[in-house]
Design an enzyme around this catalytic site. Structure first.
Site, PDB file in Angstrom:
ATOM      1  N   TRP A  64     -11.763  25.469 -20.144  1.00  0.00           N
ATOM      2  CA  TRP A  64     -11.958  25.629 -18.700  1.00  0.00           C
ATOM      3  C   TRP A  64     -12.623  26.964 -18.363  1.00  0.00           C
ATOM      4  O   TRP A  64     -13.189  27.105 -17.291  1.00  0.00           O
ATOM      5  CB  TRP A  64     -10.619  25.491 -17.965  1.00  0.00           C
ATOM      6  CG  TRP A  64      -9.495  26.258 -18.576  1.00  0.00           C
ATOM      7  CD1 TRP A  64      -9.136  27.548 -18.339  1.00  0.00           C
ATOM      8  CD2 TRP A  64      -8.571  25.756 -19.554  1.00  0.00           C
ATOM      9  NE1 TRP A  64      -8.046  27.896 -19.095  1.00  0.00           N
ATOM     10  CE2 TRP A  64      -7.672  26.809 -19.839  1.00  0.00           C
ATOM     11  CE3 TRP A  64      -8.402  24.524 -20.182  1.00  0.00           C
ATOM     12  CZ2 TRP A  64      -6.621  26.665 -20.745  1.00  0.00           C
ATOM     13  CZ3 TRP A  64      -7.354  24.391 -21.082  1.00  0.00           C
ATOM     14  CH2 TRP A  64      -6.493  25.444 -21.368  1.00  0.00           C
ATOM     15  N   ARG A  65     -12.578  27.912 -19.293  1.00  0.00           N
ATOM     16  CA  ARG A  65     -13.290  29.171 -19.077  1.00  0.00           C
ATOM     17  C   ARG A  65     -14.784  29.015 -19.346  1.00  0.00           C
ATOM     18  O   ARG A  65     -15.607  29.671 -18.709  1.00  0.00           O
ATOM     19  CB  ARG A  65     -12.735  30.261 -20.002  1.00  0.00           C
ATOM     20  CG  ARG A  65     -11.446  30.858 -19.536  1.00  0.00           C
ATOM     21  CD  ARG A  65     -11.052  32.005 -20.433  1.00  0.00           C
ATOM     22  NE  ARG A  65      -9.799  32.588 -19.964  1.00  0.00           N
ATOM     23  CZ  ARG A  65      -9.092  33.475 -20.646  1.00  0.00           C
ATOM     24  NH1 ARG A  65      -9.531  33.877 -21.831  1.00  0.00           N
ATOM     25  NH2 ARG A  65      -7.965  33.945 -20.153  1.00  0.00           N
ATOM     26  N   GLU A  76      -4.788  24.621 -14.485  1.00  0.00           N
ATOM     27  CA  GLU A  76      -3.631  25.324 -13.917  1.00  0.00           C
ATOM     28  C   GLU A  76      -2.451  24.385 -13.725  1.00  0.00           C
ATOM     29  O   GLU A  76      -1.301  24.764 -13.947  1.00  0.00           O
ATOM     30  CB  GLU A  76      -4.007  26.003 -12.604  1.00  0.00           C
ATOM     31  CG  GLU A  76      -4.926  27.205 -12.764  1.00  0.00           C
ATOM     32  CD  GLU A  76      -4.296  28.331 -13.569  1.00  0.00           C
ATOM     33  OE1 GLU A  76      -3.057  28.417 -13.622  1.00  0.00           O
ATOM     34  OE2 GLU A  76      -5.042  29.132 -14.161  1.00  0.00           O
ATOM     35  N   GLN A 103       4.457  25.534 -17.193  1.00  0.00           N
ATOM     36  CA  GLN A 103       5.512  25.146 -18.137  1.00  0.00           C
ATOM     37  C   GLN A 103       4.982  24.618 -19.467  1.00  0.00           C
ATOM     38  O   GLN A 103       5.718  23.984 -20.221  1.00  0.00           O
ATOM     39  CB  GLN A 103       6.441  24.084 -17.514  1.00  0.00           C
ATOM     40  CG  GLN A 103       7.002  24.437 -16.167  1.00  0.00           C
ATOM     41  CD  GLN A 103       7.974  25.590 -16.219  1.00  0.00           C
ATOM     42  OE1 GLN A 103       8.627  25.815 -17.225  1.00  0.00           O
ATOM     43  NE2 GLN A 103       8.093  26.338 -15.131  1.00  0.00           N
ATOM     44  N   TYR A 159       7.277  17.338 -17.438  1.00  0.00           N
ATOM     45  CA  TYR A 159       7.207  17.788 -16.046  1.00  0.00           C
ATOM     46  C   TYR A 159       6.217  16.921 -15.266  1.00  0.00           C
ATOM     47  O   TYR A 159       5.212  17.386 -14.745  1.00  0.00           O
ATOM     48  CB  TYR A 159       6.816  19.266 -15.963  1.00  0.00           C
ATOM     49  CG  TYR A 159       7.811  20.195 -16.620  1.00  0.00           C
ATOM     50  CD1 TYR A 159       8.910  20.673 -15.923  1.00  0.00           C
ATOM     51  CD2 TYR A 159       7.651  20.577 -17.958  1.00  0.00           C
ATOM     52  CE1 TYR A 159       9.838  21.518 -16.528  1.00  0.00           C
ATOM     53  CE2 TYR A 159       8.572  21.413 -18.563  1.00  0.00           C
ATOM     54  CZ  TYR A 159       9.662  21.880 -17.845  1.00  0.00           C
ATOM     55  OH  TYR A 159      10.576  22.712 -18.454  1.00  0.00           O
ATOM     56  N   TYR A 191       1.039  31.223  -6.835  1.00  0.00           N
ATOM     57  CA  TYR A 191       0.333  31.582  -8.069  1.00  0.00           C
ATOM     58  C   TYR A 191      -0.946  30.769  -8.236  1.00  0.00           C
ATOM     59  O   TYR A 191      -2.024  31.317  -8.475  1.00  0.00           O
ATOM     60  CB  TYR A 191       1.214  31.407  -9.306  1.00  0.00           C
ATOM     61  CG  TYR A 191       0.371  31.428 -10.557  1.00  0.00           C
ATOM     62  CD1 TYR A 191      -0.141  32.624 -11.041  1.00  0.00           C
ATOM     63  CD2 TYR A 191       0.005  30.242 -11.203  1.00  0.00           C
ATOM     64  CE1 TYR A 191      -0.979  32.660 -12.153  1.00  0.00           C
ATOM     65  CE2 TYR A 191      -0.825  30.265 -12.301  1.00  0.00           C
ATOM     66  CZ  TYR A 191      -1.313  31.468 -12.770  1.00  0.00           C
ATOM     67  OH  TYR A 191      -2.161  31.484 -13.841  1.00  0.00           O
ATOM     68  N   ASP A 229       1.725  35.886 -12.670  1.00  0.00           N
ATOM     69  CA  ASP A 229       2.547  34.999 -13.484  1.00  0.00           C
ATOM     70  C   ASP A 229       3.427  35.842 -14.398  1.00  0.00           C
ATOM     71  O   ASP A 229       3.496  37.063 -14.260  1.00  0.00           O
ATOM     72  CB  ASP A 229       1.674  34.026 -14.284  1.00  0.00           C
ATOM     73  CG  ASP A 229       0.857  34.716 -15.378  1.00  0.00           C
ATOM     74  OD1 ASP A 229       0.836  35.961 -15.426  1.00  0.00           O
ATOM     75  OD2 ASP A 229       0.240  33.999 -16.186  1.00  0.00           O
ATOM     76  N   SER A 253      14.322  21.239 -19.435  1.00  0.00           N
ATOM     77  CA  SER A 253      14.535  22.677 -19.242  1.00  0.00           C
ATOM     78  C   SER A 253      15.975  22.992 -18.872  1.00  0.00           C
ATOM     79  O   SER A 253      16.520  24.015 -19.282  1.00  0.00           O
ATOM     80  CB  SER A 253      13.588  23.202 -18.159  1.00  0.00           C
ATOM     81  OG  SER A 253      13.808  22.532 -16.926  1.00  0.00           O
TER      82      SER A 253
END
Length: 335
Positions: A21-22, A34, A39, A79, A117, A135, A290
């Site tokens: 992604w960079r 992102e 997590q 998640y 964030y 973060d 978690s």
């Protein structure tokens, strides 16, 4: 440019991680990354990121997808609310924002699943806005730089943000450089690699020889143990019963094998699922979330379950959005 920023950005140019992604930091690519990196470690997220782009190359493609297909593609990443929010955000951008990811913090915050964030990360990385994406990495680096032992309190987070804002240059590179520094040098576990750090001359903890005292260790959250009794119910063709979970709560809207919370025996299962016969105990497995540990008791049976559909075992991964907690129970069939 401040001496602080110059040291950081020089280090970043020499040591930056090469991330997909960079290399192509479009708004969709950064937003997707992102969501996945919440997590989740970078090396785990990359294959999912590449898989998503292969299926949904644009945010409009993702917006047109069925939620169940998005969840299936997310399978194994955990998640799952992140996947649902990502899909909803894509729909909102495509339908309400003319397909354009917003650059303004306030508008980004209106997207499902986008908090302080992530809105700052997208605004800084994509649009080079002078904001700080705070973060865990940035908090840890700041805590050591300033010897701030209250960094995890709301006021400490604000101090952290102010500290970086006073020194920020080239926001996109600045934020990503701090993230890399926290991952590669100012490590969360064990001693930080201070001999490799561009901030040696700025860091109070290093000057005082107290690098490992900051940030203070957070108390580990308590984990609740829950017993789940699960049934692998096969019809005459060998297909297994699968049903959809509720639309809210843990693993919302995902698929599951029929189950009940608590310890149940064969007689209990016959009462709970009257369409089953030949119920036998297969064994146990476990799955850690978690905040939760499932102790899973697995039974095998024949018959149908009301409200469930039957899917061939070899097609479970392609036709269902079964979380890892359920898929791992199939291993017991091979024993």
């Amino acid at each position: 440019m401040s001496e602080f920023s110059e040291a950081l950005l020089s280090w970043y140019r020499a040591h930056r991680r090469v991330l997909p992604w960079r290399e192509d930091p479009s708004p969709y690519h950064v937003l997707l990354s992102e969501f996945m990196l919440q997590q989740t470690r970078v090396d785990t997220a990359i294959p999912y990121y590449e898989r998503f782009l292969a299926v949904y190359p644009t945010i409009q493609d993702l917006a047109k997808a069925k939620e169940e297909d998005v969840l299936r593609l997310w399978q194994g990443l955990g998640y799952y609310s992140r996947a649902k929010n990502l899909h909803k955000a894509a729909i909102k951008i495509s339908e309400s924002l003319h397909g354009i990811t917003p650059s303004e913090i306030d508008t980004l915050r209106t997207l499902p699943g986008v908090g302080p964030y992530m809105s700052h990360a997208v605004a800084s990385i994509v649009f080079n806005q002078p904001v700080v994406a705070v973060d865990g990495n940035l908090l840890r680096v700041y805590s050591r730089l300033a010897c701030d032992d209250g960094v995890f309190e709301p006021a400490g987070t604000r101090r952290c943000e102010s500290y970086y804002l006073e020194r920020i240059d080239e926001p996109s590179a600045f934020n990503q450089a701090l993230m890399d520094l926290g991952e590669l040098v100012c490590l969360p576990s064990g001693a930080p690699l201070c001999d490799q750090c561009p901030f040696r001359s700025f860091c109070l903890a290093h000057k005082r020889g107290k690098e490992t005292d900051y940030p203070p260790k957070k108390k580990a959250p308590s984990v609740k143990n829950v017993t789940i009794t699960m049934v692998l119910a096969f019809d005459l063709t060998g297909a297994v019963a699968v049903r959809r979970r509720k639309e809210n709560g843990l693993l919302a809207s995902m698929d599951e094998f029929p189950n009940v919370e608590g310890e149940a025996n064969e007689k209990d299962l016959l009462n709970l699922f009257p369409g089953l016969t030949n119920i036998s105990f297969l064994g146990t497995t476990a799955h850690r979330f978690s905040h939760l540990l499932w102790d899973i008791r697995v039974y095998q049976a024949q018959g149908v379950v009301e409200g469930a559909r039957h899917v061939p075992v070899e097609e479970l991964k392609t036709r269902c959005s079964l979380p890892t907690a359920f898929l791992k129970t199939l291993r017991l069939l091979k024993k």
